[in-house]
Design a protein around this motif. Structure first.
Motif, PDB file in Angstrom:
ATOM      1  N   ARG A 137       0.839  -1.208   0.000  1.00 55.45           N
ATOM      2  CA  ARG A 137       0.000   0.000   0.000  1.00 55.45           C
ATOM      3  C   ARG A 137       0.870   1.253   0.000  1.00 55.45           C
ATOM      4  O   ARG A 137       0.598   2.211  -0.727  1.00 55.45           O
ATOM      5  N   ARG A 138       1.926   1.239   0.797  1.00 57.91           N
ATOM      6  CA  ARG A 138       2.835   2.385   0.843  1.00 57.91           C
ATOM      7  C   ARG A 138       3.558   2.561  -0.495  1.00 57.91           C
ATOM      8  O   ARG A 138       3.761   3.683  -0.971  1.00 57.91           O
ATOM      9  N   ALA A 139       3.927   1.437  -1.119  1.00 56.66           N
ATOM     10  CA  ALA A 139       4.582   1.512  -2.421  1.00 56.66           C
ATOM     11  C   ALA A 139       3.630   2.081  -3.469  1.00 56.66           C
ATOM     12  O   ALA A 139       4.020   2.917  -4.298  1.00 56.66           O
ATOM     13  N   ALA A 140       2.377   1.647  -3.427  1.00 62.01           N
ATOM     14  CA  ALA A 140       1.384   2.151  -4.385  1.00 62.01           C
ATOM     15  C   ALA A 140       1.159   3.647  -4.183  1.00 62.01           C
ATOM     16  O   ALA A 140       1.054   4.410  -5.157  1.00 62.01           O
ATOM     17  N   ALA A 141       1.107   4.082  -2.923  1.00 63.23           N
ATOM     18  CA  ALA A 141       0.928   5.506  -2.643  1.00 63.23           C
ATOM     19  C   ALA A 141       2.120   6.309  -3.155  1.00 63.23           C
ATOM     20  O   ALA A 141       1.962   7.411  -3.686  1.00 63.23           O
ATOM     21  N   LEU A 160      -9.476   0.768   6.751  1.00 64.00           N
ATOM     22  CA  LEU A 160      -9.391   2.218   6.607  1.00 64.00           C
ATOM     23  C   LEU A 160      -8.429   2.882   7.598  1.00 64.00           C
ATOM     24  O   LEU A 160      -7.608   3.717   7.191  1.00 64.00           O
ATOM     25  N   PRO A 161      -8.476   2.577   8.911  1.00 65.73           N
ATOM     26  CA  PRO A 161      -7.556   3.249   9.836  1.00 65.73           C
ATOM     27  C   PRO A 161      -6.081   3.036   9.472  1.00 65.73           C
ATOM     28  O   PRO A 161      -5.290   3.985   9.473  1.00 65.73           O
ATOM     29  N   GLU A 162      -5.702   1.797   9.141  1.00 65.29           N
ATOM     30  CA  GLU A 162      -4.316   1.507   8.784  1.00 65.29           C
ATOM     31  C   GLU A 162      -3.939   2.156   7.452  1.00 65.29           C
ATOM     32  O   GLU A 162      -2.833   2.686   7.292  1.00 65.29           O
ATOM     33  N   SER A 163      -4.863   2.141   6.511  1.00 68.13           N
ATOM     34  CA  SER A 163      -4.586   2.746   5.201  1.00 68.13           C
ATOM     35  C   SER A 163      -4.378   4.253   5.330  1.00 68.13           C
ATOM     36  O   SER A 163      -3.469   4.824   4.714  1.00 68.13           O
ATOM     37  N   LEU A 164      -5.209   4.914   6.116  1.00 60.22           N
ATOM     38  CA  LEU A 164      -5.059   6.352   6.299  1.00 60.22           C
ATOM     39  C   LEU A 164      -3.721   6.688   6.958  1.00 60.22           C
ATOM     40  O   LEU A 164      -3.082   7.692   6.601  1.00 60.22           O
ATOM     41  N   ALA A 165      -3.281   5.861   7.896  1.00 62.14           N
ATOM     42  CA  ALA A 165      -1.992   6.093   8.541  1.00 62.14           C
ATOM     43  C   ALA A 165      -0.859   5.976   7.532  1.00 62.14           C
ATOM     44  O   ALA A 165       0.060   6.812   7.504  1.00 62.14           O
ATOM     45  N   ASP A 166      -0.912   4.959   6.678  1.00 61.04           N
ATOM     46  CA  ASP A 166       0.119   4.793   5.646  1.00 61.04           C
ATOM     47  C   ASP A 166       0.089   5.948   4.659  1.00 61.04           C
ATOM     48  O   ASP A 166       1.138   6.499   4.279  1.00 61.04           O
ATOM     49  N   LEU A 167      -1.101   6.349   4.243  1.00 63.80           N
ATOM     50  CA  LEU A 167      -1.227   7.426   3.262  1.00 63.80           C
ATOM     51  C   LEU A 167      -0.761   8.758   3.835  1.00 63.80           C
ATOM     52  O   LEU A 167      -0.131   9.561   3.144  1.00 63.80           O
ATOM     53  N   ALA A 168      -1.052   8.992   5.114  1.00 60.49           N
ATOM     54  CA  ALA A 168      -0.591  10.221   5.750  1.00 60.49           C
ATOM     55  C   ALA A 168       0.926  10.263   5.802  1.00 60.49           C
ATOM     56  O   ALA A 168       1.543  11.321   5.597  1.00 60.49           O
TER      57      ALA A 168
END
Length: 273
Positions: A137-141, A160-168
């Motif tokens: 997910r971090r690589a895709a972002a 969602l909570p984990e994804s938002l943390a990675d995206l932030a």
């Protein structure tokens, strides 16, 4: 291709209802879901099951029926067909076989979320679902970090909570919106920066219902210097392998993966006695 509602059964066009009544068959993902909608609108057209697991087998059957003069209406469980479902392969084969194809536009979750988000709509990229695992997910972002457009994703409420943390962490303090249960009774759009949204859902936990995540485009951010990249690499190498450290820093900075990996190797060797 006939768009169907994403929540509210009234969100279907008059033309769609007329087409679904006149069709010889309705090709659908889940006959139970489509039967409920057709029952609400008093439509009794026969169903044909067409989904990810039987698509290869059913495509020649459907094309054969259409070549024989029948009209087939393709629907998805909710929204516009071909958006995150295998319907595009049927369209490709219809085009290749000379079968006429048309679309009846209507409800679409990505567009509904985009127009409600309050974020720029003049240029946007729908990128489907984010990867399940944090590293991917971090690589895709990181790959999407430099795209000069608003980003739109589907996301599981549980992730969602984990994804938002990675995206932030990767995209920084961009403006974003989490759109939930669109067109339904408990529709909600929560807006804020990615760090603010990550903090909210870390405390509140996963929301209920279908989720679309919208993230604003990048600002005029200065590109990281070589010193910035080296500092990030040294920090990452203290915790991760060379490969993982390079992947993490490449994702965070948007730098070329091979270049960052080569530099990570150099720094790793420098640190050895």
């Amino acid at each position: 291709m006939v768009a169907t509602p994403i929540g509210n059964a009234a969100d279907i066009t008059l033309r769609a209802l007329d087409t679904l009544r006149r069709a010889d068959a309705i090709a659908c993902e889940d006959t139970r879901v489509t039967a409920k909608l057709m029952g609400i609108h008093g439509i009794h057209t026969p169903f044909v099951s067409y989904h990810e697991h039987n698509a290869a087998k059913m495509r020649p059957v459907l094309i054969g029926r259409m070549k024989a003069g029948e009209a087939i209406a393709l629907v998805t469980d909710a929204g516009t067909p071909l958006v995150s479902d295998p319907g595009y392969k049927l369209v490709r084969e219809c085009v290749a076989e000379g079968v006429k194809v048309t679309t009846l536009p209507g409800a679409s979750a990505p567009l509904a979320a985009l127009v409600l988000s309050g974020l720029p709509t003049d240029r946007f990229l729908f990128a489907g679902f984010l990867p399940n695992k944090s590293s991917a997910r971090r690589a895709a972002a990181g790959e999407l970090k430099g795209v000069p457009a608003t980003l739109v994703f589907f996301e599981s409420p549980q992730r969602l909570p984990e994804s938002l943390a990675d995206l932030a962490d990767i995209l920084g303090g961009r403006e974003a919106a989490v759109a939930r249960e669109l067109t339904k009774l408990y529709e909600e759009v929560r807006r804020g920066t990615l760090p603010e949204l990550a903090a909210h859902y870390a405390e509140a936990g996963p929301p209920k219902g279908e989720v679309v995540l919208v993230i604003g485009p990048p600002g005029e951010e200065a590109a990281p210097t070589e010193a910035d990249v080296d500092a990030l690499l040294r920090d990452a190498l203290a915790r991760l392998s060379v490969r993982d450290a390079a992947a993490d820093v490449a994702a965070r900075t948007g730098q070329n993966k091979r270049t960052v990996y080569a530099r990570a190797l150099e720094l790793s060797r420098e640190g050895k006695p």
